[in-house]
Scaffold this motif. Structure first.
Motif, PDB file in Angstrom:
ATOM      1  N   ALA A  59      39.263  35.682  49.492  1.00 57.88           N
ATOM      2  CA  ALA A  59      39.559  36.327  50.764  1.00 57.88           C
ATOM      3  C   ALA A  59      40.158  37.718  50.554  1.00 57.88           C
ATOM      4  O   ALA A  59      40.070  38.575  51.420  1.00 57.88           O
ATOM      5  N   SER A  60      40.748  37.922  49.388  1.00 57.26           N
ATOM      6  CA  SER A  60      41.448  39.183  49.129  1.00 57.26           C
ATOM      7  C   SER A  60      40.475  40.369  49.073  1.00 57.26           C
ATOM      8  O   SER A  60      39.394  40.263  48.496  1.00 57.26           O
ATOM      9  N   VAL A  61      40.891  41.508  49.653  1.00 55.15           N
ATOM     10  CA  VAL A  61      40.031  42.682  49.558  1.00 55.15           C
ATOM     11  C   VAL A  61      40.034  43.245  48.137  1.00 55.15           C
ATOM     12  O   VAL A  61      39.272  44.166  47.845  1.00 55.15           O
ATOM     13  N   ALA A  62      40.859  42.674  47.242  1.00 55.01           N
ATOM     14  CA  ALA A  62      40.737  43.049  45.828  1.00 55.01           C
ATOM     15  C   ALA A  62      39.321  42.758  45.340  1.00 55.01           C
ATOM     16  O   ALA A  62      38.792  43.467  44.475  1.00 55.01           O
ATOM     17  N   ALA A  63      38.700  41.717  45.912  1.00 54.47           N
ATOM     18  CA  ALA A  63      37.322  41.391  45.547  1.00 54.47           C
ATOM     19  C   ALA A  63      36.381  42.507  45.985  1.00 54.47           C
ATOM     20  O   ALA A  63      35.431  42.858  45.271  1.00 54.47           O
ATOM     21  N   ASP A  64      36.618  43.072  47.171  1.00 55.93           N
ATOM     22  CA  ASP A  64      35.775  44.171  47.647  1.00 55.93           C
ATOM     23  C   ASP A  64      35.978  45.409  46.775  1.00 55.93           C
ATOM     24  O   ASP A  64      35.024  46.104  46.424  1.00 55.93           O
ATOM     25  N   ALA A  65      37.252  45.660  46.429  1.00 55.56           N
ATOM     26  CA  ALA A  65      37.547  46.819  45.578  1.00 55.56           C
ATOM     27  C   ALA A  65      36.838  46.678  44.241  1.00 55.56           C
ATOM     28  O   ALA A  65      36.255  47.629  43.719  1.00 55.56           O
ATOM     29  N   GLU A  66      36.868  45.448  43.707  1.00 53.04           N
ATOM     30  CA  GLU A  66      36.216  45.204  42.424  1.00 53.04           C
ATOM     31  C   GLU A  66      34.717  45.484  42.492  1.00 53.04           C
ATOM     32  O   GLU A  66      34.130  46.068  41.581  1.00 53.04           O
ATOM     33  N   ILE A  67      34.089  45.047  43.587  1.00 54.77           N
ATOM     34  CA  ILE A  67      32.649  45.281  43.747  1.00 54.77           C
ATOM     35  C   ILE A  67      32.360  46.787  43.758  1.00 54.77           C
ATOM     36  O   ILE A  67      31.398  47.260  43.144  1.00 54.77           O
ATOM     37  N   CYS A  68      33.215  47.556  44.452  1.00 55.30           N
ATOM     38  CA  CYS A  68      33.005  49.009  44.516  1.00 55.30           C
ATOM     39  C   CYS A  68      33.117  49.642  43.132  1.00 55.30           C
ATOM     40  O   CYS A  68      32.289  50.475  42.745  1.00 55.30           O
ATOM     41  N   ALA A  69      34.145  49.222  42.366  1.00 54.17           N
ATOM     42  CA  ALA A  69      34.327  49.771  41.020  1.00 54.17           C
ATOM     43  C   ALA A  69      33.144  49.403  40.136  1.00 54.17           C
ATOM     44  O   ALA A  69      32.618  50.225  39.378  1.00 54.17           O
ATOM     45  N   MET A  70      32.703  48.154  40.280  1.00 55.21           N
ATOM     46  CA  MET A  70      31.596  47.673  39.456  1.00 55.21           C
ATOM     47  C   MET A  70      30.312  48.428  39.780  1.00 55.21           C
ATOM     48  O   MET A  70      29.516  48.756  38.886  1.00 55.21           O
ATOM     49  N   LEU A  71      30.123  48.713  41.064  1.00 53.62           N
ATOM     50  CA  LEU A  71      28.933  49.454  41.481  1.00 53.62           C
ATOM     51  C   LEU A  71      28.940  50.858  40.876  1.00 53.62           C
ATOM     52  O   LEU A  71      27.921  51.337  40.367  1.00 53.62           O
ATOM     53  N   ALA A  72      30.115  51.492  40.896  1.00 56.02           N
ATOM     54  CA  ALA A  72      30.228  52.827  40.287  1.00 56.02           C
ATOM     55  C   ALA A  72      29.919  52.756  38.799  1.00 56.02           C
ATOM     56  O   ALA A  72      29.141  53.565  38.271  1.00 56.02           O
ATOM     57  N   ASP A  73      30.498  51.759  38.115  1.00 56.01           N
ATOM     58  CA  ASP A  73      30.239  51.600  36.678  1.00 56.01           C
ATOM     59  C   ASP A  73      28.752  51.367  36.404  1.00 56.01           C
ATOM     60  O   ASP A  73      28.188  51.910  35.456  1.00 56.01           O
ATOM     61  N   ALA A  74      28.129  50.541  37.247  1.00 59.48           N
ATOM     62  CA  ALA A  74      26.715  50.218  37.040  1.00 59.48           C
ATOM     63  C   ALA A  74      25.855  51.473  37.183  1.00 59.48           C
ATOM     64  O   ALA A  74      24.938  51.711  36.388  1.00 59.48           O
ATOM     65  N   LEU A  75      26.156  52.295  38.192  1.00 57.41           N
ATOM     66  CA  LEU A  75      25.364  53.509  38.395  1.00 57.41           C
ATOM     67  C   LEU A  75      25.499  54.438  37.186  1.00 57.41           C
ATOM     68  O   LEU A  75      24.510  55.012  36.717  1.00 57.41           O
ATOM     69  N   GLU A  76      26.724  54.567  36.671  1.00 55.07           N
ATOM     70  CA  GLU A  76      26.911  55.435  35.510  1.00 55.07           C
ATOM     71  C   GLU A  76      26.218  54.855  34.287  1.00 55.07           C
ATOM     72  O   GLU A  76      25.635  55.577  33.483  1.00 55.07           O
ATOM     73  N   GLU A  77      26.267  53.518  34.182  1.00 54.48           N
ATOM     74  CA  GLU A  77      25.678  52.859  33.015  1.00 54.48           C
ATOM     75  C   GLU A  77      24.156  53.070  32.955  1.00 54.48           C
ATOM     76  O   GLU A  77      23.584  53.196  31.876  1.00 54.48           O
ATOM     77  N   MET A 131      49.094  43.753  42.609  1.00 62.27           N
ATOM     78  CA  MET A 131      47.657  43.618  42.354  1.00 62.27           C
ATOM     79  C   MET A 131      47.120  44.836  41.609  1.00 62.27           C
ATOM     80  O   MET A 131      46.266  44.712  40.723  1.00 62.27           O
ATOM     81  N   ALA A 132      47.591  46.017  41.992  1.00 63.73           N
ATOM     82  CA  ALA A 132      47.072  47.237  41.364  1.00 63.73           C
ATOM     83  C   ALA A 132      47.378  47.237  39.866  1.00 63.73           C
ATOM     84  O   ALA A 132      46.548  47.667  39.052  1.00 63.73           O
ATOM     85  N   ASP A 133      48.559  46.712  39.478  1.00 60.82           N
ATOM     86  CA  ASP A 133      48.899  46.635  38.057  1.00 60.82           C
ATOM     87  C   ASP A 133      47.947  45.683  37.327  1.00 60.82           C
ATOM     88  O   ASP A 133      47.472  45.978  36.230  1.00 60.82           O
ATOM     89  N   TYR A 134      47.712  44.522  37.945  1.00 62.72           N
ATOM     90  CA  TYR A 134      46.808  43.541  37.308  1.00 62.72           C
ATOM     91  C   TYR A 134      45.398  44.117  37.172  1.00 62.72           C
ATOM     92  O   TYR A 134      44.739  43.962  36.150  1.00 62.72           O
ATOM     93  N   MET A 135      44.965  44.791  38.246  1.00 65.36           N
ATOM     94  CA  MET A 135      43.642  45.429  38.200  1.00 65.36           C
ATOM     95  C   MET A 135      43.591  46.454  37.077  1.00 65.36           C
ATOM     96  O   MET A 135      42.569  46.613  36.412  1.00 65.36           O
ATOM     97  N   GLY A 136      44.711  47.150  36.863  1.00 65.71           N
ATOM     98  CA  GLY A 136      44.774  48.138  35.786  1.00 65.71           C
ATOM     99  C   GLY A 136      44.597  47.480  34.415  1.00 65.71           C
ATOM    100  O   GLY A 136      43.879  47.993  33.551  1.00 65.71           O
ATOM    101  N   MET A 137      45.212  46.287  34.237  1.00 69.23           N
ATOM    102  CA  MET A 137      45.047  45.558  32.963  1.00 69.23           C
ATOM    103  C   MET A 137      43.578  45.175  32.763  1.00 69.23           C
ATOM    104  O   MET A 137      43.009  45.336  31.678  1.00 69.23           O
ATOM    105  N   VAL A 138      42.988  44.634  33.838  1.00 73.19           N
ATOM    106  CA  VAL A 138      41.584  44.227  33.765  1.00 73.19           C
ATOM    107  C   VAL A 138      40.721  45.414  33.391  1.00 73.19           C
ATOM    108  O   VAL A 138      39.830  45.330  32.529  1.00 73.19           O
ATOM    109  N   ASN A 139      41.004  46.538  34.013  1.00 76.25           N
ATOM    110  CA  ASN A 139      40.208  47.736  33.764  1.00 76.25           C
ATOM    111  C   ASN A 139      40.330  48.180  32.304  1.00 76.25           C
ATOM    112  O   ASN A 139      39.337  48.542  31.672  1.00 76.25           O
TER     113      ASN A 139
END
Lengths: 551, 551
Positions: A141-159, B450-458
């Motif tokens: 439910a956390s929007v951390a999941a949405d943030a992760e998808i956005c970061a992953m999409l950026a990484d994928a495009l660069e990759e 959460m931002a700190d944890y995300m930073g570790m993951v990154n």
């Protein structure tokens, strides 16, 4: 009497709207998907490959995506069951999430890549089978999941080869629009089904902003609009006070742009210690914005507008004002703030991911954050005019898809990359891996010595060089070289009776040969022989040297 | 009155006979196919991906493969056209070869990998959608093309992890059987349609050799056979003289084995200079055989029977005798000789590729050489008895497939690898790449950070380590560790308020933890702590060190 022609032969044709993919078309797509899969895997997403066939019941006759109600599926009846080819990768995911809910981890992160089928009228560049490439997180439910998808999409495009600066991920939130509707008095949180008709008109009007312009949309929100032909379309019948917040929403990108510029001007006049000396943007700069802004001042980045470090905060402050006291609207802007905060903490700044209130496409389908990846470089359209490449991926949060099966709402968010669009973009940027290199062709001069030719081929292959012996009818030697040409072979090997007796081979540089044939002078012909005779033992070394020459 | 339950929910079920593939099931297959594709590419084969959907007309209502006449397709009507899902990759290739005949190179070497669909009754391990992996050469009449396919198949098997000695490619030729039928007087080259009825009975009888034994087959070739229940099956009605060559053909493997042993005994008694001192195998050793045999003596190889260097020549001499003066039979043995000569020249000896007269499966479909790859190592069957793993690939020459479309016969040869069978073999040998390793899980102790944890993951991801932040509800910490367990995570990261204040993290070795939980003594628990506290800055290095420890 009709002439007896014997049994009619079947037509050798791909079915209408379908196509075949040859050689590099297959391998370039595969290489791109492999790179994307590697990024998804690194993010902890697991592969899922569902069957291509689903029951019509599981696919859903009434798709939740109201933007494409007329899209059909290929379906047939099988022992009283109706089966169909999947039309996307999300519907099967919803089925899987429901079917295996006791076995899958929660949250379940999965990626899927494969063809989907649409029973649509085919058109130019529009096929009835095409690839999709999705990643979704189900059960978070956390929007951390949405943030992760956005970061992953950026990484994928660069990759895959889209450099930073050539793309931007635009983020919006469905709840913000709902908040605006609440402020406009056409959404009552206590009675969600009320004003559905009006909201329908409003959504369709907003969707037509590009075509109708601001004034056209305003007319549709009010009494209605007469088009050039004199036809009248009845509007939503809203009053001026109701229309105002909606127009403010439509104008939000411009307002955010203006505020972003104000911030930039301000920052360039800031004190040395970086402390803000004034309130930015006039009214309504929330505490949180100030905090974020202070953080930004510690790491300013003057990349080109609108992808600059002030944009996201300007956009957030604009949206916060527009949604006023709507609690859903506030939740929307607060989710957007959290997404941006999480992304900023990982170094994903607004040069890569920005809040963009103009992302409204598909809002009907989604329930929370929505995102769209746009390529910002220019290409020439079919008339030779420059235009931005545009969208290559989109997604968002859709919390009700699994509910169809289980009755329980399961939060989910995900993204789908338009595989063909992204491939076209890579081709336009010259970023496709050159998988089109043909094999070295060992020609056959003497049929009795096939084993010798096969031995040469085997040596080349063992050395890791793509190679083959000519397997057609060897009688006409010209056909062998034409074949090598068609295969885009870099090198041809020739050994006739005479060469065999002297234990040598002729090695023909076909790339140089083709170049010389186009523009060489007589001197060049002489000084750069495209064909050399070398000892048989030097075959592999010579071929390797020539191929290295052409990169 | 029935209780109102609201609208019925759709069932979340894969359609009957279909299945879904998760995680490593997808990636292990992909890794295997990637390796095979690399070999095919090195051999000069180009990728082809046809549409999954074909017109029923192009697929052919009457498939040339008489071995599977009852296998249906999934078909449906679409605007007066009947469309269907492809049931294999060969029929689409025939369509493509006809449709693009002016654009494709000749010969056209292509490989294709992808799902096919069969409308069959599903059973245990028998699905209605499964992968095929084919390579074919279209437009090459030379058996050099067949030899190439055999070599490529051997290379592909080794490339995916089947070591030499654990597989053998068995080669036969449809023309040899035709030659035997000619000798038996049930095939008249001048009148090919004559005796079709008898040949049908003979083919079906030969196909039942495993089940009926030699005597049962002999009965079916003659008057007929009474089974245990007393039921009588009418035979082909052949006389003893007609039956003799057919029985000799069935006995050819045993005869070849006997001759192979004679040769081996002879070789071990040969003169020092290696010259043959006697005629081997009694009668009928042709000149060519002597030449081949002399070549062999220069490079003897005493690998285990029947995969030894004398087998192929013993088998060839046996078959040459059986086909007698039949010109098609002679062509068949001469083609086999050429294939073996070409393969031997490239170093593919009978430890990898052998002539085997017992390969008759699918002979009805093929027109020339046929091949089958068999894995020779033992596995335990469902009752725990050891048995050979068996066939994983098959193919051969089928010269008439394109003719359906164009009227012109186009020579073609190819192989199809049974993807699921080969995967099962790799699993049985423990050769599957371990793609099941889960991600490092960064747990969430403090929602505000959460931002700190995300930073570790990154950081972990940037270092190439598969990692994710726990995205479920963080309230129950036990659930987070259960999640990590379900994901097969090697490491979990924990940072609560206290650790954050001291700028350290807890790094938990989940693999060691699981091991200790099973069998550790108290001393071991103390001496090998499964959880260590390290400075935040050492996060990546510590995780890397722990993961390296477990290989």
């Amino acid at each position: 009497m009709a002439k007896n022609k014997g049994p009619r032969r079947p037509k050798a044709e791909t079915p209408k709207g379908f196509r075949d993919y040859f050689g590099a078309e297959v391998t370039a797509r595969k290489a791109m998907l492999d790179r994307i899969a590697a990024v998804y895997h690194r993010y902890g997403f697991d592969a899922l490959e569902t069957s291509a066939v689903e029951t019509v019941e599981a696919l859903g006759k009434f798709l939740p995506d109201v933007d494409r109600p007329n899209e059909g599926v290929f379906a047939w009846e099988e022992d009283s069951d109706w089966l169909a080819l999947r039309y996307d990768l999300t519907a099967p995911l919803a089925r899987v999430a429901a079917q295996y809910r006791n076995d899958l981890p929660t949250p379940y992160r999965r990626y899927a890549m494969g063809p989907v089928w649409r029973n649509e009228k085919p058109g130019p560049g529009r096929f009835r089978q095409f690839y999709q490439c999705d990643a979704d997180t189900v059960g978070a439910a956390s929007v951390a999941a949405d943030a992760e998808i956005c970061a992953m999409l950026a990484d994928a495009l660069e990759e895959v080869g889209i450099p930073r600066g050539d793309y931007v991920i635009r983020v919006n939130n469905r709840k913000v629009l709902n908040g605006v509707m609440e402020v406009a008095g056409i959404l009552d949180p206590a009675e969600p089904t009320k004003f559905e008709h009006e909201r329908g008109i409003v959504l369709r009007a907003i969707d037509k902003l590009d075509r109708l312009g601001v004034e056209g949309v305003r007319a549709l929100l009010g009494e209605g609009r007469k088009d050039e032909s004199g036809d009248f379309t009845k509007g939503a019948g809203l009053g001026d006070e109701q229309i105002a917040p909606l127009m403010a929403f439509l104008n939000a990108p411009q307002e955010a742009m203006a505020r972003s510029k104000q911030i930039r001007d301000f920052v360039s006049n800031t004190k040395d210690d970086g402390s803000p000396i004034n309130v930015i943007g006039g009214q309504g700069v929330a505490e949180e914005f100030s905090r974020l802004f202070a953080a930004l001042l510690r790491a300013p980045n003057e990349s080109p507008s609108p992808a600059n470090h002030y944009w996201n905060h300007a956009a957030l402050s604009t949206l916060r004002e527009i949604v006023g006291e709507s609690s859903e609207g506030k939740q929307g802007t607060s989710e957007l703030t959290e997404i941006i905060t999480l992304l900023t903490a990982q170094g994903y700044g607004p040069d890569r991911i920005i809040i963009d209130p103009s992302v409204v496409r598909g809002l009907g389908y989604y329930t929370g954050p929505v995102f769209e990846a746009e390529l910002t470089f220019e290409i020439l359209d079919e008339k030779g005019r420059p235009r931005q490449f545009g969208s290559v991926a989109g997604g968002g949060r859709y919390d009700d898809l699994v509910k169809r099966f289980t009755g329980q709402a399961v939060p989910a968010t995900g993204v789908s990359i338009g595989v063909d669009r992204l491939l076209a973009a890579l081709a336009a940027k010259g970023r496709l891996e050159d998988a089109a290199q043909g094999p070295v062709v060992v020609t056959v001069m003497d049929r009795a010595r096939m084993a010798d030719y096969m031995g040469m081929v085997n040596e080349l292959r063992t050395a890791g060089i793509r190679a083959e012996m000519y397997l057609g009818n060897p009688k006409n030697f010209g056909n062998q070289l034409k074949y090598a040409d068609k295969r885009q072979s870099p090198v041809a090997i020739i050994q006739g009776e005479d060469e065999a007796a002297r234990d040598v081979v002729q090695v023909k540089d076909l790339i140089l040969g083709a170049k010389l044939a186009v523009d060489a002078t007589l001197e060049e012909w002489k000084s750069q022989p495209a064909q050399v005779e070398v000892p048989r033992a030097d075959l592999v070394a010579t071929v390797r040297e020539i191929m290295g020459r052409h990169g």
